[in-house]
Design an enzyme around this catalytic site. Structure first.
Site, PDB file in Angstrom:
ATOM      1  N   ARG A 146      45.777  44.368  23.425  1.00 14.43           N
ATOM      2  CA  ARG A 146      44.658  44.587  24.459  1.00 14.43           C
ATOM      3  C   ARG A 146      43.523  43.910  23.811  1.00 14.43           C
ATOM      4  NH1 ARG A 146      42.087  48.835  24.382  1.00 14.43           N
ATOM      5  NH2 ARG A 146      44.026  50.472  24.518  1.00 14.43           N
TER       6      ARG A 146
ATOM      7  N   TYR B 110      31.860  33.521  46.601  1.00 15.92           N
ATOM      8  CA  TYR B 110      33.186  33.681  47.088  1.00 15.92           C
ATOM      9  C   TYR B 110      33.486  35.135  47.697  1.00 15.92           C
ATOM     10  CZ  TYR B 110      38.038  34.876  45.657  1.00 15.92           C
ATOM     11  OH  TYR B 110      39.523  35.247  45.928  1.00 15.92           O
TER      12      TYR B 110
HETATM   13  C1  LIG Z   1      39.270  32.659  43.458  1.00 10.67           C
HETATM   14  C2  LIG Z   1      37.644  32.714  42.958  1.00 10.67           C
HETATM   15  C3  LIG Z   1      37.265  33.904  42.362  1.00 10.67           C
HETATM   16  C4  LIG Z   1      38.155  35.096  42.067  1.00 10.67           C
HETATM   17  O1  LIG Z   1      39.314  34.870  41.126  1.00 10.67           O
HETATM   18  P1  LIG Z   1      40.714  35.395  41.203  1.00 10.67           P
HETATM   19  O2  LIG Z   1      41.418  34.769  40.060  1.00 10.67           O
HETATM   20  O3  LIG Z   1      41.270  35.292  42.300  1.00 10.67           O
HETATM   21  O4  LIG Z   1      40.392  36.960  40.736  1.00 10.67           O
HETATM   22  C5  LIG Z   1      35.736  33.978  41.880  1.00 10.67           C
HETATM   23  N1  LIG Z   1      34.988  32.905  42.451  1.00 10.67           N
HETATM   24  C6  LIG Z   1      35.524  31.873  43.040  1.00 10.67           C
HETATM   25  C7  LIG Z   1      34.568  30.716  43.127  1.00 10.67           C
HETATM   26  C8  LIG Z   1      36.961  31.826  43.346  1.00 10.67           C
HETATM   27  O5  LIG Z   1      37.178  30.742  44.072  1.00 10.67           O
END
Ligand SMILES: *Cc1c(COP(=O)(O)O)cnc(C)c1O
Length: 392
Positions: free
Chosen positions: A63, A115
């Site tokens: 970890r 996002y």
């Molecule tokens: C997909 C995405 C995230 C989140 O990432 P995960 O790996 O799905 O947890 C955050 N920011 C952007 C711009 C993304 O496209």
């Protein structure tokens, strides 16, 4: 570091293949092994915490640290021109870890089409914890400045944004924020460090969903934080270990493998995306096209200045409203109807119904007839024909 990653060989393409990935000292393995272990033999009681012999890093528990993860963290830090990298189990885990730098009462200014999962984390997890958020159009720096108050600690940007592909001027916003003692975090998932390096433009931290272009093959979930300041490194590394949202060694290995081809993939994504954006702009069934590489993009000049290529994301609105848009995304054959982005295969989706459903009611206006493309690296003629057929 060995000669392979010394500053004389620091072009992006070279770093993507070699940074953090010297031949394994125990076997000479050219590819960093998947160190699938949870724990490590210690030479004496307390030896691990007092540092390694002969400069060899000391590991005690995976970890806290793992050699495959360390290879990925070093590589990502070099690609983003940072001094440190920390890898996480997902992009959201990386974002959550940055949020844990804040205390109840702290205020964050956020771009208003971030996002969807980021918006959900801020509103459904951060707000009940006592953080406050203001959402602004981050392409307009005056909207950011207007929201800075005594409690403001952070500006959270995506550029290009998702899904409206607006740009934020990272250098100007970072300069403004520095004047107020406010940190700037850039989610660089869409652009990738090949297209833009926010830390070089003045941002304090970069966050990634490595699930997307960095991994590049739609086969692994991961995230990362990159930065320069040693104090921030210490706080974030503490949180990474204390909270524990770390990636496994196999996921780190897959991500490293993907990163090796990032430069060639981004050039191919960008070339295909530009060709399709130009095709869509001329098509009668299309109302409007958004792509930073098109001269019609309102911030094309900033895109040319801030980005080395314009990436693989294209959005457009369909004539005929939501019904028309829905039938287009359900009619393509090469483009797969799916969420996510950044893989070698092309994807198509309806953000208002899919990726951005969780942002409804947020004042982030995602038009119902907006279609988002993650343009892959298939042959451009096949992609163009597929869209032409679906558009009717
Ligand atoms: C997909 C995405 C995230 C989140 O990432 P995960 O790996 O799905 O947890 C955050 N920011 C952007 C711009 C993304 O496209």
């Amino acid at each position: 570091m060995t000669a392979k990653t010394d500053p004389a060989h620091d072009h992006f393409e070279t770093l993507a293949i070699h940074a953090g990935q010297e031949p394994d000292p125990t076997t000479g393995s050219v590819i960093p092994p998947i160190y699938q272990t949870s724990t490590y033999a210690q030479e004496a009681v307390g030896a691990a915490s007092s540092g390694g012999k002969n400069g060899r890093p000391v590991y005690e528990y995976s970890r806290t640290g793992n050699p495959t993860r360390a290879a990925l963290e070093t590589c990502l830090a070099r690609l983003e021109a940072g001094q440190f990298g920390l890898a996480f189990a997902s992009g959201m885990a990386a974002t959550d870890t940055i949020m844990r730098l804040l205390r109840p009462g702290d205020h964050v200014i956020v771009g208003n089409d971030v996002y969807g999962g980021t918006y959900r984390l801020f509103e459904k997890v951060g707000a009940p914890f006592g953080l406050t958020f203001d959402y602004v159009d981050s392409s307009d720096i005056s909207q950011i400045e207007a929201k800075v108050g005594a409690q403001t600690r952070m500006v959270w940007l995506e550029t290009p944004t998702n899904p409206l592909l607006r740009l934020a001027d990272i250098a100007r916003i970072s300069e403004l924020a520095r004047g107020y003692g406010v940190r700037v975090v850039v989610d660089n998932t869409f652009a990738t460090p090949f297209a833009q390096q926010p830390l070089s433009l003045g941002a304090d931290l970069v966050v990634h969903s490595t699930t997307k272009y960095l991994g590049g093959h739609s086969d692994v979930i991961g995230g990362a934080i990159l930065g320069k300041d040693p104090g921030l490194r210490e706080e974030l590394a503490f949180l990474q270990n204390a909270v524990g949202a770390v990636p496994g060694p196999f996921d780190c290995w897959l991500t490293l493998r993907g990163i090796k081809t990032l430069a060639v993939r981004m050039q191919a994504h960008s070339a295909n995306a530009l060709a399709l954006a130009e095709f869509l702009e001329r098509h009668p069934a299309v109302e409007s096209v958004i792509y930073p590489g098109l001269p019609s993009h309102p911030q094309h000049a900033l895109a040319r200045q801030q980005m080395r290529c314009f990436g693989g994301m294209v959005t457009f609105t369909a004539r005929g409203g939501e019904a028309a848009a829905r039938s287009i995304v359900e009619a393509t054959r090469v483009f797969t109807l799916a969420e996510s982005l950044g893989g070698v295969e092309s994807l198509i989706e309806l953000p208002a119904q899919m990726t951005h459903a969780s942002t409804s009611g947020s004042g982030m206006d995602v038009p119902a007839n907006l279609i988002r493309l993650s343009v892959g690296i298939e042959h451009v003629d096949d992609l163009r024909e597929d869209l032409a057929r679906a558009l009717g």
